[in-house]
Design a protein around this motif. Structure first.
Motif, PDB file in Angstrom:
ATOM      1  N   ALA A  66      -6.984  -7.003   9.485  1.00 21.44           N
ATOM      2  CA  ALA A  66      -6.350  -8.111   8.758  1.00 21.44           C
ATOM      3  C   ALA A  66      -4.836  -7.939   8.779  1.00 21.44           C
ATOM      4  O   ALA A  66      -4.089  -8.894   8.974  1.00 21.44           O
ATOM      5  N   VAL A  67      -4.391  -6.721   8.560  1.00 19.10           N
ATOM      6  CA  VAL A  67      -2.958  -6.426   8.542  1.00 19.10           C
ATOM      7  C   VAL A  67      -2.726  -5.191   9.391  1.00 19.10           C
ATOM      8  O   VAL A  67      -3.469  -4.210   9.274  1.00 19.10           O
ATOM      9  N   SER A  68      -1.732  -5.247  10.247  1.00 21.31           N
ATOM     10  CA  SER A  68      -1.402  -4.052  11.006  1.00 21.31           C
ATOM     11  C   SER A  68       0.112  -3.936  11.115  1.00 21.31           C
ATOM     12  O   SER A  68       0.796  -4.861  11.541  1.00 21.31           O
ATOM     13  N   ALA A  69       0.621  -2.796  10.670  1.00 15.91           N
ATOM     14  CA  ALA A  69       2.062  -2.553  10.708  1.00 15.91           C
ATOM     15  C   ALA A  69       2.311  -1.329  11.563  1.00 15.91           C
ATOM     16  O   ALA A  69       1.549  -0.360  11.512  1.00 15.91           O
ATOM     17  N   ALA A  70       3.358  -1.381  12.383  1.00 19.86           N
ATOM     18  CA  ALA A  70       3.710  -0.228  13.207  1.00 19.86           C
ATOM     19  C   ALA A  70       5.229  -0.106  13.265  1.00 19.86           C
ATOM     20  O   ALA A  70       5.914  -1.058  13.617  1.00 19.86           O
ATOM     21  N   GLY A  71       5.716   1.028  12.856  1.00 20.61           N
ATOM     22  CA  GLY A  71       7.152   1.287  12.897  1.00 20.61           C
ATOM     23  C   GLY A  71       7.955   0.254  12.110  1.00 20.61           C
ATOM     24  O   GLY A  71       9.069  -0.107  12.480  1.00 20.61           O
ATOM     25  N   LEU A  72       7.373  -0.213  11.010  1.00 25.40           N
ATOM     26  CA  LEU A  72       8.011  -1.290  10.241  1.00 25.40           C
ATOM     27  C   LEU A  72       9.185  -0.745   9.420  1.00 25.40           C
ATOM     28  O   LEU A  72       9.037   0.182   8.633  1.00 25.40           O
ATOM     29  N   ARG A  73      10.342  -1.357   9.657  1.00 26.58           N
ATOM     30  CA  ARG A  73      11.539  -0.947   8.922  1.00 26.58           C
ATOM     31  C   ARG A  73      12.146  -2.162   8.250  1.00 26.58           C
ATOM     32  O   ARG A  73      12.080  -3.256   8.800  1.00 26.58           O
ATOM     33  N   TYR A  74      12.756  -1.964   7.097  1.00 22.06           N
ATOM     34  CA  TYR A  74      13.499  -3.064   6.479  1.00 22.06           C
ATOM     35  C   TYR A  74      14.734  -2.531   5.784  1.00 22.06           C
ATOM     36  O   TYR A  74      14.714  -1.498   5.144  1.00 22.06           O
ATOM     37  N   ARG A  75      15.805  -3.276   5.920  1.00 24.45           N
ATOM     38  CA  ARG A  75      17.109  -2.877   5.431  1.00 24.45           C
ATOM     39  C   ARG A  75      17.665  -3.978   4.532  1.00 24.45           C
ATOM     40  O   ARG A  75      17.662  -5.142   4.935  1.00 24.45           O
ATOM     41  N   TYR A  76      18.066  -3.643   3.305  1.00 22.42           N
ATOM     42  CA  TYR A  76      18.832  -4.589   2.465  1.00 22.42           C
ATOM     43  C   TYR A  76      20.286  -4.197   2.647  1.00 22.42           C
ATOM     44  O   TYR A  76      20.709  -3.191   2.090  1.00 22.42           O
ATOM     45  N   GLY A  77      21.036  -4.948   3.417  1.00 20.17           N
ATOM     46  CA  GLY A  77      22.415  -4.552   3.677  1.00 20.17           C
ATOM     47  C   GLY A  77      22.413  -3.190   4.354  1.00 20.17           C
ATOM     48  O   GLY A  77      21.798  -3.016   5.399  1.00 20.17           O
ATOM     49  N   GLY A  78      23.038  -2.194   3.720  1.00 24.89           N
ATOM     50  CA  GLY A  78      23.095  -0.879   4.335  1.00 24.89           C
ATOM     51  C   GLY A  78      21.980   0.048   3.880  1.00 24.89           C
ATOM     52  O   GLY A  78      21.896   1.186   4.337  1.00 24.89           O
ATOM     53  N   ARG A  79      21.126  -0.435   2.978  1.00 19.78           N
ATOM     54  CA  ARG A  79      20.140   0.457   2.367  1.00 19.78           C
ATOM     55  C   ARG A  79      18.781   0.260   3.027  1.00 19.78           C
ATOM     56  O   ARG A  79      18.257  -0.843   3.090  1.00 19.78           O
ATOM     57  N   LEU A  80      18.226   1.353   3.506  1.00 19.13           N
ATOM     58  CA  LEU A  80      16.938   1.295   4.177  1.00 19.13           C
ATOM     59  C   LEU A  80      15.831   1.350   3.128  1.00 19.13           C
ATOM     60  O   LEU A  80      15.729   2.307   2.370  1.00 19.13           O
ATOM     61  N   ALA A  81      15.007   0.313   3.044  1.00 18.48           N
ATOM     62  CA  ALA A  81      13.947   0.275   2.036  1.00 18.48           C
ATOM     63  C   ALA A  81      12.610   0.699   2.630  1.00 18.48           C
ATOM     64  O   ALA A  81      11.768   1.255   1.935  1.00 18.48           O
ATOM     65  N   LEU A  82      12.399   0.419   3.912  1.00 15.56           N
ATOM     66  CA  LEU A  82      11.177   0.858   4.602  1.00 15.56           C
ATOM     67  C   LEU A  82      11.619   1.616   5.838  1.00 15.56           C
ATOM     68  O   LEU A  82      12.412   1.107   6.630  1.00 15.56           O
ATOM     69  N   GLU A  83      11.101   2.821   6.002  1.00 15.14           N
ATOM     70  CA  GLU A  83      11.543   3.643   7.132  1.00 15.14           C
ATOM     71  C   GLU A  83      10.407   3.917   8.093  1.00 15.14           C
ATOM     72  O   GLU A  83       9.887   5.018   8.159  1.00 15.14           O
ATOM     73  N   GLY A  84       9.981   2.886   8.803  1.00 15.98           N
ATOM     74  CA  GLY A  84       8.960   3.102   9.820  1.00 15.98           C
ATOM     75  C   GLY A  84       7.578   3.276   9.236  1.00 15.98           C
ATOM     76  O   GLY A  84       7.063   4.382   9.155  1.00 15.98           O
ATOM     77  N   LEU A  85       6.997   2.170   8.815  1.00 15.98           N
ATOM     78  CA  LEU A  85       5.691   2.211   8.164  1.00 15.98           C
ATOM     79  C   LEU A  85       4.603   1.876   9.187  1.00 15.98           C
ATOM     80  O   LEU A  85       4.733   0.923   9.939  1.00 15.98           O
ATOM     81  N   ASP A  86       3.555   2.688   9.228  1.00 20.96           N
ATOM     82  CA  ASP A  86       2.398   2.398  10.080  1.00 20.96           C
ATOM     83  C   ASP A  86       1.167   2.344   9.201  1.00 20.96           C
ATOM     84  O   ASP A  86       0.841   3.340   8.559  1.00 20.96           O
ATOM     85  N   LEU A  87       0.492   1.205   9.152  1.00 21.89           N
ATOM     86  CA  LEU A  87      -0.801   1.172   8.468  1.00 21.89           C
ATOM     87  C   LEU A  87      -1.627  -0.028   8.892  1.00 21.89           C
ATOM     88  O   LEU A  87      -1.100  -0.991   9.446  1.00 21.89           O
ATOM     89  N   GLU A  88      -2.919   0.076   8.645  1.00 18.76           N
ATOM     90  CA  GLU A  88      -3.833  -0.998   9.008  1.00 18.76           C
ATOM     91  C   GLU A  88      -4.762  -1.286   7.841  1.00 18.76           C
ATOM     92  O   GLU A  88      -5.181  -0.375   7.134  1.00 18.76           O
ATOM     93  N   VAL A  89      -5.025  -2.570   7.629  1.00 17.08           N
ATOM     94  CA  VAL A  89      -5.947  -2.980   6.581  1.00 17.08           C
ATOM     95  C   VAL A  89      -7.079  -3.760   7.239  1.00 17.08           C
ATOM     96  O   VAL A  89      -6.822  -4.671   8.034  1.00 17.08           O
ATOM     97  N   ALA A  90      -8.324  -3.374   6.917  1.00 13.81           N
ATOM     98  CA  ALA A  90      -9.481  -4.032   7.530  1.00 13.81           C
ATOM     99  C   ALA A  90      -9.839  -5.298   6.746  1.00 13.81           C
ATOM    100  O   ALA A  90      -9.560  -5.387   5.549  1.00 13.81           O
TER     101      ALA A  90
END
Lengths: 278, 321
Positions: free
Chosen positions: B3-27
């Protein structure tokens, strides 16, 4: 992009823009009717303005090129009050976007299957219905003025008021989309929207000084002139029409004004700001 | 099919890294919890999943649609998504049923179908008697149920909830979980964020997020079993003396919290016997149990879930609102 297997997404409703616009617009009307203070404020304040300024400034008012007392101030000011009603409604619509964001309603709309244009159209249509509805109630007071009325004139007037209110709502939404406090909006209102109205020929005729130039480039001047021309459409020689742009120009400028502000607020709505996150 | 699959997911608010490479899967059909303190990145993940924020870097695929999407693909995904926000998203000046109707129309429902779905949801969530009450007059628990009814009105395939039990009393929490379980049984995938251990424990699987990274993922019982051994918890008259004994004589440094000492050991019962011999009068209470999710959290992140708030530089700015 992988295709969606049929099992993962069974029959879901098909979103329809028209329906979504109606959902947002009817919500605006419902909310308005629920807030009695808003109903009273939006209609009462312009009426109070009209009566007080009409009585207070009446004795000293003289329209350029006309004899003292030829045109009563209450009569001159009447179209200005109509436009003021549209302006107030647009201000309320704008504040409601800030409230929607603060109360959280907006976040639900942002994840719904809608385009930015649908959001703007829904809010705009709701505000327009409220603005024109209130303007029509006030227009009934105009029966006391020495005007002659016709059905086609009324139709045109309603259409013009609708177009002008869309332009003003668009402007308000453009401002609101980047603001996250009602206080901030009050500052903008006093600095921009109210002076825009004052300098549209609503309150006093354009003179010969530097203000005349400001009045000339103010898009609301053409909105106001359009309303004035449509009110006096059966009296083309009325003194209040002296020096105003033609009706065609008024339609054109107001349509362009509405297109521009609605397009700009759609652009603003399509961009996510930090204020949209809660 | 996931249903959901994330790989190397990163997110940045301006200069601040909030997600640093997330890998997960939801069935599909799974109840999946994201456990973490404020600032762990779970709300950022929720915002990406709910399409409130665009994916910046890495891959995120939701119901087979890659994000960021636009146009028809985004519309299709949003139709299949039901979102429950942490803060209220209801119009307080409208009645319960007016809120539902507005929501239904935004998703393309109309006429008899809209009326029927509203009626069904109101009955299902025990709101039928309050349908014509203004939302402003409802209690917090009832409002939460309206939020859930609203999110489920269009029949989403994936339900995403941000801290859904915030502001709910224990009974309302139980009801919420019954509802979530029922949705999952009907094939709806449920992804929720939480900072509550007991809530994460109820999920089919959970991911522990810490400082924008995945610290662990698995079934709650698996994660607990992976720790191995047992947990010995005790209250002592002189905790310092007992702690020193545990560390120096038995070689197991204990963790101290809430006036209690806690050690993890493969043979905790032997430690207990030794302690009782050494401090015959000094131990007022002692328990041996299986590891909890809290122990998993401590083992995987090196800090306690509740204390992590202060240590986290991201906490203050991410949790605005």
């Amino acid at each position: 992009m992988a295709s969606v297997p049929p099992a993962s997404v069974p029959t879901l409703p098909q979103p329809a823009s028209g329906l979504a616009v109606w959902a947002l617009a009817s919500r605006e009307v419902l909310r308005f009717l629920r807030q009695r203070s808003r109903v009273i404020g939006a209609l009462g304040q312009p009426v109070v303005f009209w009566v007080l300024f009409g009585a207070g400034l009446g004795p000293s008012f003289r329209l350029p090129g006309a004899a003292t007392g030829q045109v009563a101030y209450a009569e001159y000011f009447f179209p200005g009050v109509l436009v003021l009603i549209l302006l107030f409604t647009s201000i309320f619509a704008t504040i409601s976007i800030i409230e929607d964001r603060r109360e959280g309603f907006l976040q639900g709309v942002l994840v719904a299957p809608l385009s930015a244009w649908t959001m703007v159209a829904g809010k705009g249509l709701g505000a327009m219905l409220l603005a024109v509805g209130q303007a029509l109630v006030f227009l009934a007071l105009g029966l006391a003025l020495p005007l002659s009325w016709g059905v086609w004139q009324l139709v045109q007037l309603v259409l013009f008021l609708g177009l002008l209110s869309l332009a003003l709502v668009g402007l308000g939404m453009l401002l609101a989309w980047r603001l996250d406090s009602v206080q901030g909006f009050h500052a903008i209102m006093n600095l921009l929207l109210f002076p825009m109205w004052l300098l549209s020929g609503a309150f006093f005729p354009a003179g010969d000084n530097w203000l005349a130039w400001v009045v000339h480039v103010n898009p609301l001047t053409y909105g106001l002139a359009g309303v004035r021309r449509l009110l006096y459409v059966h009296q083309p020689d009325a003194a209040v029409l002296h020096g105003l742009p033609s009706l065609g120009t008024c339609w054109l400028v107001t349509a362009a004004f509405a297109l521009l502000t609605l397009a700009a607020s759609t652009w603003a709505a399509a961009r996510r700001g930090r204020g949209d996150l809660r | 099919m996931v249903a959901v699959s994330a790989a190397g997911l990163r997110y940045r608010y301006g200069g601040r890294l909030a997600l640093e490479g997330l890998d997960l899967e939801v069935a599909p059909g799974e109840v999946f919890a994201l456990l973490g303190p404020n600032g762990s990145g779970k709300t950022t993940f929720f915002r990406l999943l709910s399409t409130l924020l665009p994916v910046q870097e890495g891959r995120l695929q939701v119901l087979g649609i890659a994000l960021p999407a636009s146009g028809a693909a985004l519309g299709r995904l949003r139709c299949a998504l039901g979102v429950v926000f942490q803060s209220p998203s209801l119009d307080r000046q409208l009645t319960v049923v007016e809120n539902l109707r507005c929501q239904g129309r935004l998703y393309g429902l109309r006429g008899a179908e809209l009326r029927q779905r509203c009626r069904e949801r109101l009955e299902r969530f025990g709101l039928a008697g309050r349908a014509h009450d203004l939302v402003a007059t409802l209690s917090g628990g009832l409002r939460r149920r309206v939020e859930l009814a609203k999110a489920l009105l269009h029949g989403p395939r994936l339900l995403v909830l941000d801290e859904p039990s915030t502001g709910l009393d224990p009974r309302a929490r139980l009801v919420l979980w019954e509802d979530l379980r029922q949705q999952a049984a009907a094939g709806v995938t449920v992804v929720l964020t939480t900072h509550l251990l007991e809530e994460a424990d109820k999920a089919d699987r959970l991911a522990i997020l810490h400082l924008g990274k995945l610290a662990a993922v698995g079934r709650p019982e698996e994660l607990k079993a992976e720790l191995g051994g047992q947990i010995l918890t005790l209250r002592a008259e002189q905790p310092q003396a007992v702690a020193a004994y545990l560390e120096k004589e038995l070689g197991v440094p204990p963790a101290a919290f809430n006036g209690m000492l806690r050690v993890q050991h493969p043979q905790a019962h032997r430690l207990a016997a030794q302690l009782c011999e050494a401090f015959p009068q000094g131990i007022s209470w002692l328990a041996i149990g299986q590891p909890s999710l809290e122990d998993v959290f401590i083992a995987r992140t090196g800090c306690r879930l509740t204390a992590a708030d202060e240590a986290d530089p991201l906490a203050a700015s991410e949790d605005h609102g």
